[in-house]
Design a protein around this motif. Structure first.
Motif, PDB file in Angstrom:
ATOM      1  N   PHE A   1      58.501  13.307  22.687  1.00 59.91           N
ATOM      2  CA  PHE A   1      58.499  13.624  23.909  1.00 59.91           C
ATOM      3  C   PHE A   1      57.412  12.899  24.594  1.00 59.91           C
ATOM      4  N   ALA A   2      57.751  12.387  25.976  1.00 62.52           N
ATOM      5  CA  ALA A   2      56.961  11.409  26.732  1.00 62.52           C
ATOM      6  C   ALA A   2      56.729  12.099  28.082  1.00 62.52           C
TER       7      ALA A   2
ATOM      8  N   GLY B   1      50.571   8.516  20.891  1.00 61.32           N
ATOM      9  CA  GLY B   1      50.225   7.349  21.634  1.00 61.32           C
ATOM     10  C   GLY B   1      49.687   7.578  22.843  1.00 61.32           C
ATOM     11  N   VAL B   2      48.852   6.965  23.371  1.00 60.58           N
ATOM     12  CA  VAL B   2      48.340   6.927  24.774  1.00 60.58           C
ATOM     13  C   VAL B   2      48.463   5.717  25.417  1.00 60.58           C
TER      14      VAL B   2
ATOM     15  N   LEU C   1      51.964   9.549  27.749  1.00 58.90           N
ATOM     16  CA  LEU C   1      51.574  10.100  26.649  1.00 58.90           C
ATOM     17  C   LEU C   1      53.177  10.442  25.723  1.00 58.90           C
ATOM     18  N   ILE C   2      52.678   9.896  24.701  1.00 57.41           N
ATOM     19  CA  ILE C   2      54.125   9.883  23.695  1.00 57.41           C
ATOM     20  C   ILE C   2      53.706  10.448  22.402  1.00 57.41           C
ATOM     21  N   GLU C   3      54.480  11.454  22.142  1.00 57.84           N
ATOM     22  CA  GLU C   3      54.592  12.228  20.627  1.00 57.84           C
ATOM     23  C   GLU C   3      55.792  11.946  19.945  1.00 57.84           C
TER      24      GLU C   3
ATOM     25  N   TYR D   1      60.242   3.776  19.854  1.00 61.23           N
ATOM     26  CA  TYR D   1      59.183   4.205  20.895  1.00 61.23           C
ATOM     27  C   TYR D   1      57.887   3.476  20.292  1.00 61.23           C
ATOM     28  N   GLY D   2      57.643   3.919  19.288  1.00 64.06           N
ATOM     29  CA  GLY D   2      56.406   3.342  18.565  1.00 64.06           C
ATOM     30  C   GLY D   2      56.304   1.609  18.690  1.00 64.06           C
ATOM     31  N   GLU D   3      57.440   1.335  18.166  1.00 67.49           N
ATOM     32  CA  GLU D   3      57.340  -0.198  18.278  1.00 67.49           C
ATOM     33  C   GLU D   3      57.064  -0.878  19.522  1.00 67.49           C
TER      34      GLU D   3
END
Length: 179
Positions: free
Chosen positions: A3-4, A56-57, A47-49, A81-83
């Motif tokens: 989710f972003a 992540g923020v 905001l990403i989960e 997305y984390g990368e």
């Protein structure tokens, strides 16, 4: 699943919009997307989960460089997305130092199609897991001026972090509308 959402601070409070990250290839692309959400160059939070395993923020204030916080670098590294967020600078590495092992791990004998990648993924994951900590990385003071201290941010569980952040900002209702 991920989710972003973008939270843009305005004179009237926070405005939220969900966002697809499929077309975002770099941190610079993500920062540009955030800047588009706020024509007045106000603060924008991305905001990403990812599957309740990490969050992540990314904070963009006008034309300043984005500030980043990731709750679990090793978990985020396993996500495309984390990368985006795990830059060499964020991980405390010299730029380009991680390119060597990835090139050596490539199987270019022409048999890639249709073969199982299990062994390659395990080898690659083992190297990557050693290089990236199972801990938060980045600017843990990213939300201090918005009412969330470093200690509070580090204590957040990935499964409810975005809701807790939005609540502290007074933006939980607008975030829920895009969730």
């Amino acid at each position: 699943m991920y989710f972003a959402a973008l939270l843009a601070r305005t004179e009237d409070g926070w405005e939220a919009s969900d966002t697809e990250l499929d077309d975002v290839e770099t941190l610079s692309d993500l920062a540009d997307l955030a800047r588009e959400a706020s024509p007045d160059e106000d603060t924008v939070l991305v905001l990403i989960e990812q599957e309740d395993s990490w969050f992540g923020v990314v904070r963009v204030d006008g034309e300043d460089d984005p500030r980043i916080y990731v709750s679990d670098a090793a978990a985020a590294q396993r996500s495309a997305y984390g990368e985006l967020l795990l830059t060499d600078e964020l991980l405390g590495r010299e730029p380009g130092t991680d390119d060597g092992p990835d090139l050596d791990a490539l199987d270019l004998d022409g048999t890639e199609d249709g073969e199982s990648d299990e062994v390659d993924e395990e080898e690659e994951g083992g190297v990557a897991a050693d290089a990236v900590p199972h801990s938060p990385v980045g600017d843990s003071e990213i939300l201090d001026d918005l009412g969330i201290s470093e200690k509070e941010l580090r204590a957040l569980d990935a499964d409810d972090a975005l809701n807790t952040i939005a609540e502290a900002l007074g933006a939980s209702e607008v975030l829920e509308t895009v969730r």
